[in-house]
Write an enzyme that holds these catalytic residues in place. Structure first.
Site, PDB file in Angstrom:
ATOM      1  CD  GLU A  62      -3.986  -5.926   3.549  1.00 57.22           C
ATOM      2  OE1 GLU A  62      -4.804  -5.070   3.950  1.00 57.22           O
ATOM      3  OE2 GLU A  62      -2.758  -5.812   3.722  1.00 57.22           O
ATOM      4  CD  GLU A 114      -3.139  -0.930   2.062  1.00 57.59           C
ATOM      5  OE1 GLU A 114      -3.086  -0.033   2.905  1.00 57.59           O
ATOM      6  OE2 GLU A 114      -4.123  -1.662   1.902  1.00 57.59           O
TER       7      GLU A 114
HETATM    8  C1  PNW Z   1      -4.721  -1.903   5.144  1.00 56.30           C
HETATM    9  N1  PNW Z   1      -8.045   3.592   4.006  1.00 56.30           N
HETATM   10  O1  PNW Z   1      -4.712  -0.558   5.531  1.00 56.30           O
HETATM   11  C2  PNW Z   1      -3.405  -2.492   5.624  1.00 56.30           C
HETATM   12  O2  PNW Z   1      -2.664  -3.109   4.606  1.00 56.30           O
HETATM   13  C3  PNW Z   1      -3.511  -3.377   6.819  1.00 56.30           C
HETATM   14  O3  PNW Z   1      -2.289  -3.433   7.489  1.00 56.30           O
HETATM   15  C4  PNW Z   1      -4.652  -2.900   7.686  1.00 56.30           C
HETATM   16  O4  PNW Z   1      -4.725  -3.562   8.916  1.00 56.30           O
HETATM   17  C5  PNW Z   1      -5.939  -3.108   6.892  1.00 56.30           C
HETATM   18  O5  PNW Z   1      -5.873  -2.491   5.620  1.00 56.30           O
HETATM   19  C6  PNW Z   1      -7.183  -2.587   7.604  1.00 56.30           C
HETATM   20  O6  PNW Z   1      -7.094  -1.212   7.799  1.00 56.30           O
HETATM   21  C7  PNW Z   1      -5.593   0.407   5.107  1.00 56.30           C
HETATM   22  O7  PNW Z   1      -8.112   4.604   4.769  1.00 56.30           O
HETATM   23  C8  PNW Z   1      -5.690   1.531   5.901  1.00 56.30           C
HETATM   24  O8  PNW Z   1      -8.754   3.539   2.955  1.00 56.30           O
HETATM   25  C9  PNW Z   1      -6.493   2.578   5.526  1.00 56.30           C
HETATM   26  C10 PNW Z   1      -7.223   2.508   4.355  1.00 56.30           C
HETATM   27  C11 PNW Z   1      -7.132   1.378   3.551  1.00 56.30           C
HETATM   28  C12 PNW Z   1      -6.314   0.333   3.938  1.00 56.30           C
END
Ligand code: PNW
Length: 453
Positions: free
Chosen positions: A359, A170
């Site tokens: 994911e 990400e």
């Molecule tokens: C991902 N957003 O994070 C990460 O890859 C993981 O480590 C995390 O635990 C999981 O998704 C759940 O949050 C994100 O704001 C964090 O759109 C924020 C966003 C998307 C993905």
């Protein structure tokens, strides 16, 4: 199907790779053990006011000690693959220099244990836990080179057994959300000139990483990335709106995935940034555009897009309404079709050889039942919806090879600490006991039958 000759409309292709995912800092704990170096997230989580409840990853799910239990959990779930990340600071405590044999040995044990259980490892090299000793973090171009050296070393160590390696997780999260809006470590709010440079160092690290992995890999090891591009759903499934979705995906990810797939920054992005555009050196774009063997995307949410010829890009991203359904994390609007349209739009534009969902999952405010279990019907609803649209992508012959649910178990959810839980297994953080939720029962059945249940 073999006897009737009819296609089962709910089935997935044979060999579809069902898996579960985690990341090092979110589950391992043992932050001071066996020579591990400090990371940006150790510093950030120990800074008052940065993480909910002052939570840290010091212990998390204690997977550094309980990895065998986690492998048993995966085995009981019946999944064929496990996506985990390597803590760079266990391998190179200062981010570079001499490798730490005890840190390497942990991942050797984990990989060997997975293979012995018949589970395929999908490895992410960087899932946000950056060695603190690297001066300037992602503001410093040298960090991209340090990453490539680490990627080369780990590939040489693991690629006899690990056949899927992802560079980074990400891009947007460890650049924009960390250096622009500042919710994530190191928590900075830099001006755009510097943000664009951080973004550039992020994609450069990926590109140099791909080159390093290819140079160091044993034959048969595939290289990819786990990115979270912004993806969209067409307002109506007609050509004009579908084309608008593709334009939006290309434009909104110009500094990340688009640069990687096209080996260039779009003129529209550079023009919009003007004097804040990143400094790019000779050879950077060629490295960034290095061909990939597979593209993995993390899919959680997305907005609807409509065609709009009055707008410069020809598309309009429709806003969410306060009453739009969402899960426990405020950003997690429910948007099941986005999993199909993400795969389709990316495939139509850039034709990656293979794609994975690295994911997908959700947070829920879980309630423990009297019997000590969590009956998370909302998570089942969420997963069933998204996986229905994933099935459409597979059925239409798009090159989607696998799916990893986020997450195998409840864990440290970054700035939300342990207040937002994504696991399909409940973790009692006092006893470290893992218990399948209803969603794990549901997912096990999906994996067993290889069709929607
Ligand atoms: C991902 N957003 O994070 C990460 O890859 C993981 O480590 C995390 O635990 C999981 O998704 C759940 O949050 C994100 O704001 C964090 O759109 C924020 C966003 C998307 C993905």
């Amino acid at each position: 199907a073999a006897t009737t000759g009819r296609v089962d409309p709910l089935a997935f292709p044979d060999n579809f790779l069902w898996g579960a995912a985690t990341a090092a800092y979110q589950i391992e704990g043992a932050v001071k053990e066996d020579g591990r170096g400090l990371t940006n997230w150790d510093i950030f989580s120990h800074t008052p006011g940065k993480v909910a409840n002052g939570d840290t990853g010091d212990v998390a799910c204690d997977s550094y000690h309980r990895y065998q239990e986690d492998i048993a959990l995966l085995k009981a779930l019946g999944v064929k693959a496990y996506r985990f990340s390597i803590a760079w600071s266990r391998i190179f405590p200062d981010g570079r220099g001499q490798p730490n044999p005890k840190g390497v040995a942990y991942y050797d044990r984990l990989v060997d244990g997975l293979l012995a259980a018949g589970i395929t490892p999908h490895v992410t090299l960087f899932h946000w836990d950056l060695p603190h000793a690297l001066p300037g973090g992602w503001q410093n171009r040298d960090t991209a080179y340090a990453f490539a050296d680490y990627a080369s070393y780990m590939t040489a160590r693991l690629s006899d057994r690990v056949k899927h390696i992802m560079t980074v997780n990400e891009l947007r999260c460890f650049t924009d959300l960390s250096y622009m809006t500042g919710g994530k470590a190191p928590g900075l709010k830099l001006p755009m000139k510097e943000v664009n440079q951080v973004r550039h160092h992020g994609v450069l690290a990926h590109g140099l990483g791909v080159q390093a992995i290819r140079a160091a890999a044993k034959s048969g090891t595939q290289v990819g990335i786990a990115d979270n591009p912004n993806i969209y759903v067409p307002a109506i499934e007609t050509t004009d709106h579908i084309e608008a979705v593709k334009r939006a995906v290309r434009e909104e990810n110009a500094m990340f995935l688009t640069a990687i797939m096209e080996g260039a920054y779009r003129d529209t992005y550079l023009a919009a940034q003007g004097k804040d555009a990143p400094v790019v050196k000779a050879g950077d774009m060629r490295a960034i555009g290095s061909p990939l063997d597979f593209l993995s995307i993390n899919v959680y949410t997305g907005n609807t897009v409509r065609a709009d010829t009055a707008k410069p890009g020809g598309y309009d991203i429709l806003p969410r309404l306060p009453q739009s359904p969402r899960m426990a994390s405020p950003w997690l609007y429910v948007s099941p079709e986005v999993i199909y349209w993400g795969i389709r739009a990316i495939h139509e534009m850039w034709k990656p050889k293979a794609m994975y969902i690295s994911e997908n999952g959700c947070s829920t405010d879980d309630q423990l039942s009297a019997d000590g279990r969590v009956y998370d019907a909302d998570r089942v609803m969420y997963l069933r919806n998204y996986i229905t649209h994933l099935q459409r992508a597979a059925r239409e012959g798009l090159p989607i090879k696998g799916y990893f649910v986020w997450s195998l178990m409840d864990n440290f959810e970054w700035e939300d600490g342990y207040t937002k839980l994504f696991g399909i297994h409940h973790v009692d953080f006092k006893t470290q006991k893992r218990t399948p939720k209803l969603s794990a029962d549901w997912y096990r059945e999906l994996v067993r039958t290889n069709r929607l249940v």
